[in-house]
Design an enzyme around this catalytic site. Sequence first.
Site: not given
Length: 247
Positions: A10, A12, A94, A96, A164, A170, A210
Amino acid sequence: SSGNFFVGGNWKSNGSKDSVSKLVKDLNSSKFPSDVDVIVAPTFLHLPYVVDNIDPRYQVSAQNCWVGKAGAYTGEIAPEQLLDLGLQWVILGHSERRSLLKESNEFVGEKTANALAQGLKVIACIGETLEQRESDQIYDVLDGQLSGIADRIADWENVVVAYEPVWAIGTGKVATPDQAQEVHAYIRKWLSEKVSSKVAGATRIIYGGSVNDKNSAELAGKEDVDGFLVGGASLQAASFATICNAN
Ligand code: G2H
């Protein structure tokens, strides 16, 4: 574990014309077993370049799509347009987007149903925040996210579930292999009870947050970890290749 090992990169909102062309060139010379499904997800802007230039050993994914058909929806891109470009996958839900764009469980479920109906395969992301984990809401949160999808689709054949945990995304704080296994086993049990044992057995449940070239092998050794969704470490072809060889 279920089906081919699955590794998604991904990217991003990263990349320029130059960095994407270098990454594609490096990926094209990377090696991984032919029974691993490897997917890369560039930004919408870079999709045409990647589809045209990446080696066909890779499949290509978008990071989001519209909830309906193409039409008067300013700024949106519909599944049929992604298919027309030649890609097969989309990442939906996701964290985010759930947090920054306020996407609800219901909306993610509607987008999943629409993408599948139009012919895309879906990497559906779920996961709890640290606060939710620490206040024992983790399974309520995961149930709500899974129900948002399960209530709206009948066929799971073209769905990969990505667990996730938001606290691991991250941050460099990867879930331990045991933490990942515990939640993956829970998700498989949920699918078995709420959908069917067939779907539970066949659906790939991948881990994201991560993942890197140092921790991927141990995570991949866990029974219910069927692959990874990789962010930061997917931007370097060498570390991504190590992860693709982790199983
Ligand atoms: C989780 C993951 C990719 P990272 O968002 O989806 O990103 O590997 O950078 O934590």
